[in-house]
Enzyme design. Structure first.
Site, PDB file in Angstrom:
ATOM      1  N   ASP A   1      34.948  32.014  36.829  1.00  0.00           N
ATOM      2  CA  ASP A   1      35.430  32.181  38.198  1.00  0.00           C
ATOM      3  C   ASP A   1      34.194  32.173  39.102  1.00  0.00           C
ATOM      4  O   ASP A   1      33.425  33.135  39.127  1.00  0.00           O
ATOM      5  CB  ASP A   1      36.198  33.513  38.284  1.00  0.00           C
TER       6      ASP A   1
ATOM      7  N   CYS B   1      40.991  43.783  45.480  1.00  0.00           N
ATOM      8  CA  CYS B   1      41.751  43.011  44.474  1.00  0.00           C
ATOM      9  C   CYS B   1      41.166  43.187  43.087  1.00  0.00           C
ATOM     10  O   CYS B   1      41.104  42.225  42.288  1.00  0.00           O
ATOM     11  CB  CYS B   1      41.821  41.527  44.825  1.00  0.00           C
TER      12      CYS B   1
ATOM     13  N   LYS C   1      34.838  30.402  51.178  1.00  0.00           N
ATOM     14  CA  LYS C   1      33.762  31.396  51.004  1.00  0.00           C
ATOM     15  C   LYS C   1      32.389  30.741  51.073  1.00  0.00           C
ATOM     16  O   LYS C   1      31.373  31.391  50.907  1.00  0.00           O
ATOM     17  CB  LYS C   1      33.912  32.113  49.660  1.00  0.00           C
TER      18      LYS C   1
ATOM     19  N   GLN D   1      32.483  33.769  43.821  1.00  0.00           N
ATOM     20  CA  GLN D   1      31.372  34.487  44.457  1.00  0.00           C
ATOM     21  C   GLN D   1      30.007  33.941  44.046  1.00  0.00           C
ATOM     22  O   GLN D   1      28.984  34.454  44.487  1.00  0.00           O
ATOM     23  CB  GLN D   1      31.431  35.989  44.119  1.00  0.00           C
TER      24      GLN D   1
ATOM     25  N   HIS E   1      38.585  39.951  39.289  1.00  0.00           N
ATOM     26  CA  HIS E   1      39.444  39.946  40.476  1.00  0.00           C
ATOM     27  C   HIS E   1      40.883  39.692  40.000  1.00  0.00           C
ATOM     28  O   HIS E   1      41.076  39.006  38.984  1.00  0.00           O
ATOM     29  CB  HIS E   1      38.965  38.799  41.375  1.00  0.00           C
TER      30      HIS E   1
HETATM   31  N1  7TS Z   1      37.758  35.482  42.287  1.00  0.00           N
HETATM   32  C1  7TS Z   1      36.841  36.237  42.891  1.00  0.00           C
HETATM   33  C2  7TS Z   1      35.660  36.747  42.109  1.00  0.00           C
HETATM   34  C3  7TS Z   1      36.990  36.540  44.247  1.00  0.00           C
HETATM   35  O1  7TS Z   1      36.079  37.305  44.841  1.00  0.00           O
HETATM   36  C4  7TS Z   1      38.116  36.053  44.948  1.00  0.00           C
HETATM   37  C5  7TS Z   1      38.374  36.416  46.378  1.00  0.00           C
HETATM   38  C6  7TS Z   1      39.022  35.245  44.265  1.00  0.00           C
HETATM   39  C7  7TS Z   1      38.814  34.987  42.923  1.00  0.00           C
HETATM   40  C8  7TS Z   1      40.204  34.643  44.937  1.00  0.00           C
HETATM   41  O2  7TS Z   1      39.808  33.674  45.868  1.00  0.00           O
HETATM   42  P1  7TS Z   1      40.909  32.979  46.778  1.00  0.00           P
HETATM   43  O3  7TS Z   1      40.126  32.054  47.661  1.00  0.00           O
HETATM   44  O4  7TS Z   1      41.841  32.283  45.876  1.00  0.00           O
HETATM   45  O5  7TS Z   1      41.578  34.082  47.534  1.00  0.00           O
HETATM   46  N2  7TS Z   1      37.803  37.612  46.765  1.00  0.00           N
HETATM   47  C9  7TS Z   1      38.059  38.303  47.898  1.00  0.00           C
HETATM   48  C10 7TS Z   1      37.417  39.485  48.187  1.00  0.00           C
HETATM   49  O6  7TS Z   1      36.550  40.001  47.487  1.00  0.00           O
HETATM   50  N3  7TS Z   1      37.884  39.953  49.368  1.00  0.00           N
HETATM   51  O7  7TS Z   1      38.811  39.104  49.820  1.00  0.00           O
HETATM   52  C11 7TS Z   1      38.939  38.067  48.909  1.00  0.00           C
END
Ligand code: 7TS
Length: 406
Positions: free
Chosen positions: A198, A363, A224, A201, A121
């Protein structure tokens, strides 16, 4: 066994209609919905305990501090960290990764290497590109196979004594691939490199134990995993976090300040400058309690079951291409394209049927390039999703195919 029909009753938003249709929410990889237990914990915090933490001796401040600190402890327990010192609250996964990358941008030198994978990501890619730019280090990428799985042989080949950090997603937000973090950590540690996983997910969907994973850092977001927005987590082994540079400077992250300088506070507060997100911490505790009640093994198998059912039913639709590894090696995410139809068109027609999925690059632009597409449609599932909802999704998708593939 987790019963989604029982779980659903706790989620007020699932009772609403969208475009006159019952809401079917399959955009959980972006953010999950919140049960009333989490909403109530946040509201109760403001109604009954609101105060600032770690500062005053009055009762409200002591209560707020207890709520805030105990949320760190609960989070530490949830991921198998040994102590609260190992759990830093941040804004989100992105900020957690930036704290680590910021440190590395100051210590890496020309000739050092940062190792990522081709399925990251942007949040686990752009901070490292920046660290490389500032330090002169080089970024290398472990390749992925046609199946969407990591080519571990390639990763093994390119981890060398020059590698200082391996930063890898535990579960891909596009392909759903579950990466063997333990195996990767063993390879990296053997060459003296550190490992950041990371967990954005993975932590919401499966039992995650940092000791078993063998990672040095783990980043994830409350939003999430049924929790509130604005609260993320950076786990780090205590000795390592101790050696990391602070990211933000100001109140609460110091133990002593003079006109000439400052000493840093102890962990984890050294990384938590300024008034933190106390209400968010209350919500995080409630989210973890909720997930623990369901049991993370049940959460994982429910996700698998729904994903398997959706994958099978998708086969009924002609002209569909599904990305990612076989079901046994992936999480609760399905990315697909209807040949010749733009993912945004798929999403907007589904939206008119009340079905929320995401279409676009998710992303992960470099990964899209590898797949040879500008974007995909993505359905991602969670604890409240049912097979009945999958049926609605499939019928809506058949309509899209009927309209667009004439
Ligand atoms: N890493 C992964 C694997 C992710 O899926 C996401 C967010 C992030 C980092 C960043 O997370 P945040 O809470 O800092 O934004 N992924 C997604 C997505 O797949 N669609 O919207 C956000």
């Amino acid at each position: 066994m987790l019963s989604p029909d029982v779980v659903r009753k706790d989620f007020p938003i699932l009772g609403r209609k969208v475009n006159g249709k019952r809401l079917v929410y399959f955009d959980n990889a972006s953010t999950s919905h919140k049960p009333r237990q989490v909403i109530d914990a946040i509201s109760d915090y403001y109604r009954f305990h609101n105060s600032n933490v770690h500062r005053a001796v009055h009762t409200l401040s002591a209560e707020a501090t207890e709520i805030y600190d105990s949320s760190h402890e609960k989070t530490a327990d949830f991921i198998g960290a040994e102590r609260l010192e190992e759990v830093v609250f941040t804004k989100n996964t992105t900020e957690s990764i930036n704290i680590v990358a910021n440190h590395f941008s100051g210590v890496l030198k020309k000739g050092d290497e940062i190792l990522l994978t081709q399925m990251e990501h942007h949040s686990n890619l752009v901070p490292w590109l920046n660290a490389a730019k500032l330090s002169g280090a080089r970024v290398r990428y472990a390749k992925i196979e046609k199946t969407g799985e990591l080519d571990i042989g390639h990763l093994n080949d390119i981890v060398t004594k020059k590698t200082r950090i391996v930063a890898v997603t535990h579960v891909s937000n596009v392909l759903g691939t579950i990466n063997p973090v333990k195996e990767i950590a063993d390879i990296a540690h053997d060459k003296g490199a550190l490992v950041l996983a990371d967990g954005a997910q993975s932590v919401p969907h499966m039992p995650v134990n940092v000791r078993k994973l063998g990672c040095d850092f783990l980043a994830f977001s409350a939003h999430k995993m049924l929790g509130p927005t604005g609260l993320g987590v950076l786990y780090g082994r205590a000795a390592l976090l101790d050696s990391l540079k602070p990211f933000n400077f100001g109140g609460d992250m110091i133990s002593e300040v003079t006109f000439e300088g400052a000493k840093w506070n102890e962990l984890p507060w050294k990384f938590e400058a300024g008034t933190p997100n106390m209400a968010g911490a209350a919500g995080m505790s409630a989210a973890i309690d909720y997930l623990n009640r369901l049991g993370m093994d049940s959460v994982f198998s429910h996700g698998k079951g729904i994903t398997a059912y959706a994958a099978k039913r998708l086969e009924e639709i002609g002209g569909i291409e599904v990305y990612g590894p076989p079901l046994s090696r992936k999480g609760a995410v399905i990315s697909f394209n209807l040949r010749g139809v733009h993912p945004h068109d798929v999403s907007s027609i589904l939206d008119s049927e009340g079905v929320a999925i995401r279409g676009g690059h998710h992303c992960a632009m470099p990964l899209m390039g590898l797949l040879g597409v500008s974007g995909t449609s993505r359905a991602s599932f969670y604890v409240y999703n049912t097979k009945g909802e999958v049926d609605i999704f499939i019928e809506a998708l058949k309509k899209v195919a009927g309209v667009m593939l004439k």
